[in-house]
Design an enzyme around this catalytic site. Structure first.
Site, PDB file in Angstrom:
ATOM      1  N   GLU A   1       0.815  -1.204   0.000  1.00  0.00           N
ATOM      2  CA  GLU A   1       0.000   0.000   0.000  1.00  0.00           C
ATOM      3  C   GLU A   1       0.856   1.265   0.000  1.00  0.00           C
ATOM      4  O   GLU A   1       0.551   2.246  -0.685  1.00  0.00           O
ATOM      5  CB  GLU A   1      -0.924   0.015   1.230  1.00  0.00           C
ATOM      6  CG  GLU A   1      -1.913  -1.142   1.264  1.00  0.00           C
ATOM      7  CD  GLU A   1      -1.401  -2.351   2.043  1.00  0.00           C
ATOM      8  OE1 GLU A   1      -2.197  -2.997   2.722  1.00  0.00           O
ATOM      9  OE2 GLU A   1      -0.180  -2.634   1.960  1.00  0.00           O
TER      10      GLU A   1
ATOM     11  N   CYS B   1      -2.651  -3.939   7.196  1.00  0.00           N
ATOM     12  CA  CYS B   1      -2.298  -4.196   8.593  1.00  0.00           C
ATOM     13  C   CYS B   1      -2.643  -2.987   9.463  1.00  0.00           C
ATOM     14  O   CYS B   1      -2.707  -1.852   8.995  1.00  0.00           O
ATOM     15  CB  CYS B   1      -0.825  -4.559   8.719  1.00  0.00           C
ATOM     16  SG  CYS B   1       0.306  -3.257   8.181  1.00  0.00           S
TER      17      CYS B   1
ATOM     18  N   ASP C   1      24.181 -38.178  -1.313  1.00  0.00           N
ATOM     19  CA  ASP C   1      24.142 -37.190  -2.394  1.00  0.00           C
ATOM     20  C   ASP C   1      24.994 -35.960  -2.097  1.00  0.00           C
ATOM     21  O   ASP C   1      25.379 -35.240  -3.033  1.00  0.00           O
ATOM     22  CB  ASP C   1      22.708 -36.744  -2.656  1.00  0.00           C
ATOM     23  CG  ASP C   1      21.843 -37.866  -3.216  1.00  0.00           C
ATOM     24  OD1 ASP C   1      22.395 -38.938  -3.519  1.00  0.00           O
ATOM     25  OD2 ASP C   1      20.626 -37.660  -3.351  1.00  0.00           O
TER      26      ASP C   1
ATOM     27  N   CYS D   1      -0.316  -0.048   7.631  1.00  0.00           N
ATOM     28  CA  CYS D   1      -0.757   0.386   6.300  1.00  0.00           C
ATOM     29  C   CYS D   1      -2.131   1.038   6.353  1.00  0.00           C
ATOM     30  O   CYS D   1      -2.436   1.927   5.544  1.00  0.00           O
ATOM     31  CB  CYS D   1      -0.784  -0.803   5.349  1.00  0.00           C
ATOM     32  SG  CYS D   1       0.855  -1.462   5.006  1.00  0.00           S
TER      33      CYS D   1
END
Length: 343
Positions: free
Chosen positions: A54, A81, A206, A90
């Site tokens: 935002e 938020c 591996d 925000c």
């Protein structure tokens, strides 16, 4: 939602996708600010700890339009938020800018936000609207790792030969099945997750790097599942083993009889892992399948058979899903299967 609302919300999802490799553990969020059918500002959450979508979108609004933001709508893929974290709320940024309307795709599941962002906006006189149920479901899938709150989002990944083997039996080194193109995409998949786990035998045989050296993004936290074995790895690796072998800060005590669900919850708490990629070996992958401890599968099927007896690939999990994808590489096919989220 109107047709125009859907168009701008779809664009917000496109923007949010740009932050997928760097926003964790935060969700990847996109925002579009629009008025009279025209985009005024766009933004997305670039990286955890930095400004949210935002704020980026507001910063891109032209100076001559900032005084007219009461005419505009902010479309956000997640509820703004309302708390102070690494950045200010925000919801307060949208209020201070004078945005007249906010449409969010879905409520933030975090208990310190859930509904509080919209409540603060409404108290400030902003018109607030939730998206339709279909868009809300899309938003949950889009941020499925963020919405998985009790344990990490778990992805099982493997590559198998055309005749269904992970590699030859009793191999003394890693057996490569896929092409370099497939390996680059696999490394991107690694970058999307916060943790990567293999069993002890795979780790020793591996000697995998378990990083993203062939793709952009951040390497995940490396984890080795080694019940009943002492540490055989560098100190930066999390080693999950029996209680009697726990010596250092990254040794985690766990017994198989406690179940994989308890182990992955421990990884969420101790290692901060919100999403986990399980890469092998065969027994480890099958144990996650059998325990139902998974959310997503990604696997490669090579064009060529192994041609000799080998390690069987995991038995496919139950049932079809609406969230199934296929793709084609130069010498293999990839598949992706996501369990539908509970409604």
């Amino acid at each position: 939602m109107t047709q125009e609302d859907r168009r701008f919300m779809n664009r917000a999802f496109e923007l949010g996708e740009r932050g997928r490799l760097f926003s964790a553990p935060n969700p990847h969020v996109g925002c579009v600010i629009a008025a009279r059918g025209e985009v005024w500002g766009e933004g997305w959450h670039h990286r955890s700890g930095e400004r949210h979508a935002e704020v980026h979108a507001l910063a891109r609004v032209r100076a001559d339009r900032k005084e007219r933001l009461a005419e505009a709508t902010a479309y956000v893929t997640l509820e703004p938020c309302a708390h102070v974290g690494k950045t200010p709320p925000c919801a307060d940024a949208l209020l201070a800018a004078g945005v007249g309307r906010v449409v969010a795709a879905v409520r933030d599941p975090a208990p310190w936000v859930s509904g509080a962002g919209f409540h603060r906006l409404a108290e400030g006189g902003v018109r607030t609207h939730w998206a339709n149920p279909e868009t809300a479901q899309l938003a949950q899938v889009f941020n499925r790792r963020f919405f998985s709150r009790e344990r990490p989002w778990i992805v099982l990944k493997w590559a198998e030969t055309l005749d269904g083997f992970l590699g030859p039996k009793n191999a003394l080194a890693q057996h490569v099945i896929t092409s370099p193109w497939a390996q680059r995409l696999t490394h991107r998949w690694r970058a999307e997750e916060q943790g990567i786990l293999v069993g002890r035998r795979t780790w020793l045989t591996d000697q995998p790097g378990l990083d993203v050296r062939k793709a952009p993004g951040k390497s995940p936290v490396r984890i080795v599942l080694a019940p009943s074995y002492p540490r055989q790895a560098p100190p930066d690796i999390w080693w999950v083993t029996a209680p009697e072998f726990v010596k250092g800060p990254r040794d985690l005590a766990w017994l198989p009889e406690d179940g994989l669900h308890s182990m992955v919850r421990m990884l969420r708490t101790a290692a901060g892992v919100h999403s986990l990629l399980v890469e092998g070996g065969g027994a480890t992958l099958q144990s996650f399948v059998d325990a139902g401890c998974w959310d997503e599968c990604k696997w490669w099927v090579a064009d060529a058979p192994l041609g000799t007896p080998g390690i069987p690939a995991p038995v496919w999990p139950d049932g079809p899903s609406a969230w199934r994808e296929h793709g084609r590489g130069p010498a293999e096919t990839w598949h992706r299967f996501i369990r539908p989220l509970p409604r």
